[in-house]
Design an enzyme around this catalytic site. Sequence first.
Site, mmCIF file in Angstrom:
data_model
loop_
_atom_site.group_PDB
_atom_site.id
_atom_site.type_symbol
_atom_site.label_atom_id
_atom_site.label_comp_id
_atom_site.label_asym_id
_atom_site.label_seq_id
_atom_site.Cartn_x
_atom_site.Cartn_y
_atom_site.Cartn_z
ATOM 1 N N ASP A 320 39.758 41.971 39.994
ATOM 2 C CA ASP A 320 39.190 40.637 40.076
ATOM 3 C C ASP A 320 39.466 40.053 41.470
ATOM 4 O OD1 ASP A 320 38.009 38.364 38.536
ATOM 5 O OD2 ASP A 320 39.891 37.401 39.125
ATOM 6 N N GLU A 349 35.698 43.109 42.913
ATOM 7 C CA GLU A 349 34.852 42.078 43.509
ATOM 8 C C GLU A 349 35.251 41.919 44.977
ATOM 9 O OE1 GLU A 349 33.861 38.691 40.342
ATOM 10 O OE2 GLU A 349 35.983 38.834 40.747
#
Length: 630
Positions: A320, A349
Amino acid sequence: MKKISLIMLSVALMACANKQVRLEDECRYNPQQTEFAFWSDIAEQMEVRIYDDANAAHVIALQKDANDFWHATVKGDLAGKYYTVRSYQNGAWGQESPGIFAKAVSINGTRAAILDMQSINPAGWENDQRPPMSDPTDIVVYETHIRDFTMSPNSGVVNKGKFAGMAESVGYLAELGITHLQILPMFDYGSIDETTLVKGKYNWGYDPVNYNVPEGGYSSNPYDPSARIREAKAMIMALHSAGIRVVMDVVYNHTYDAMGCALGRVVPYYFYRMNEDGTYANGSGCGNETASDHPMMRQFMVESVCYWAKEYHVDGFRFDLMGIHDQETMRQIRAALDEIDPTILTYGEGWAAMAPAYPYEELAMKQWTYLMPRVGAFSDDIRNALIGSPFDSERGFASGKAESRDAVCFGLVGGINYKDNLFGEGWSGEPMQHVSYITCHDNYCLRDRIEVSAKDEDHATKLRMNKLAQTAVLVSQGMSFIYGGEELYRSKKGIDNSYQSPDSINIIPWENKEEYASLLDYYRQMIAIRRAHKGFRLGSADAVNEHVAFLPTDNKSLIIYQIKDLEGIDSAKSLVVLLNGSAESVEANVSETQYIVLAHDGEADAKGLGELHTDRVVVEPYSATILAEK
Ligand code: CA
C-alpha cells in the site's frame, strides 16, 4: 557522545557481526523458558510484564546488549500467558505495548500472547505447498475483502465475514481461473472493535496495529489468540489446495495511531519520518508516514514480509502506498524473499497520498519502477486510458474517448520502452512490473465508473464497455489484476471510497450469477484465453519489442494489436486483438489467413467461437475481436 576505547569498539563490532539479532525474536518460546529481546537505541531502561490474566503482572527488567537489544529470559512454561513491554527515556516511562513484532495477541491486540506456534497449526499444514507458478506475467490477480466476498445472504457461505468463510469459497475462484487472490488487509488492524463484532461494522482495514498477527475480526473467536492464526493458515491452505496463491495487502507506510501503537511506544518517533517542526510527516494522508530509510524500520519490513512468507506461506505482497517507501528497502525486500522463494510476488502502489518527507528520486514511485527489478507497480496509465481518471468523470477509450488510444497501447505492451517510446517513455523494466488494471477497491467499481462517465448510454452499451475495458487488461503484456465482483456486475451504488460503508454497499452480488451469466462467462473465458496463450504473456521487454506490432489504421477509435511469429511460443502462429472504442462497427484489414475466433461482439470462448479465412474483419461497437492464426 560517550568516550569509548578502541578495544571496546572492536568487541562491539564483532558482537554485531557475529550475532544476527532479529526484530522478530521479541519472544522466543519453548516449554522450559521464554526469551525476550526488544530493540531500542534510546531507552535508558526497559521492562517486560508477564500477565496471567487481566490483572496479575510480573515485571521483569531487561538488560541491554551492545546492539541496543534488551533481553530477559524467564524460566518455566509460559504458554497461555500474555506480555507487554515498556521503555523509559527522557525521564519518563512510556506506555505498555505488545512490542513491534508480536506474533500472537489478545483481543484488540493490546497485549502479546505467548503460544507454542507449532502446536496450533491446522491439520495438514505441514503438507501445505505453494501452487506451481512459472512466470509472473502468467498471473491473474483477483482482489477481494473477506467481508465483500462472504457476507451476502446469497454467498452460500456459513462462516460469513471470517477467514473460514473465505476458505469455503475457493471453488468459485478456481472455476473463474484466477491464479492469485489478493486479500485486503488481514493483519491486525484498529478500526474494528473486536469486542463488538456483532454490530457488523465494516472497514477495509488500512490502519495497522500489529503487523505480524492476523486480524481478530476475521477469526471465530478474537479472544482466543490461537484462533486467528490457525484459521488464517487454514484459509491459505484451502486456497493453495485449489491451486490459488495468496497475496497479502501490506500497509507498512503508516500506522493507525503513531503515538498509541507499538512502533510509537517502544521507540518513540524512531520509526516515523518527522517534519522539522517536530510534527509527524504525513505522506500517507492518514496522520503519519513510516521511515523505511531508517535501518531498523527497513529491517522490520524485511523481516515482516519474510515472516508471513515462511510462517503463513503467503505467496505475494501488495504494498500500500509503496511510493512512501524508499527504493533500497524494496530491493532488499525482493532479495530477502528471493532467498525463500523467487516466485513470491511483489508489487504496489507507486505513489503516495501526499508528498513524503524524503527525496522523491529515492522513493519507490511508479516512475522509478525500472530501478526495482521484479517489483511491480499499478498502472494508472492503462486504467485512466481505458475508463477515465478517478479525478474527473470523463470517458476512456473503452467508453468512447479516442484520444486515449496511445495510452491504452502503452498499457498493452506493459509500460516498457517500446520501439523508441512510441507511446511514451516506459517506466517498467519488464512487462511483469506493470500491473494492468482498471478498477480496485479504491475509486468507483467498473459499473459505477461507466455509469458516471457514460451515463446517457443504454444498459447494453454500458455492458459492452465493461467487457471491452476488461478485455484490454487481460490481453496486456503486463500482470493482469481484476477487482473482485466486477464479473458479477457489482455496484457500490455510486460510492467510490467505500472503506467504511456497510456490507450492503460492499458485498459481492452473488444473486447476479443468473442475470449476468453471460458477463461472468465472458470474464471466465477471457481469463482462460489469457492463460491459454503465451503470446499475451511474452514475459520480457525484448520479447514484446520483437513480437508485438500495432497495425496501421486511420480510425482513432480502433487498436489493432498483433502478436506475431509465435511458432514455438504459442499454439497460435499469431494473435490479433482488435479493440473498437466507438459506437460504430468498423472494418479492419488483417493478414489473409485461417483464424480461430476467440472473442467477438461481446462473446468469448477459449476453445474458439468458430473459424474463418479472411483478410477483413468487422469489429462491433464497443467490443473486442480476438483472432488466433491457425
Ligand atoms: Ca484488530
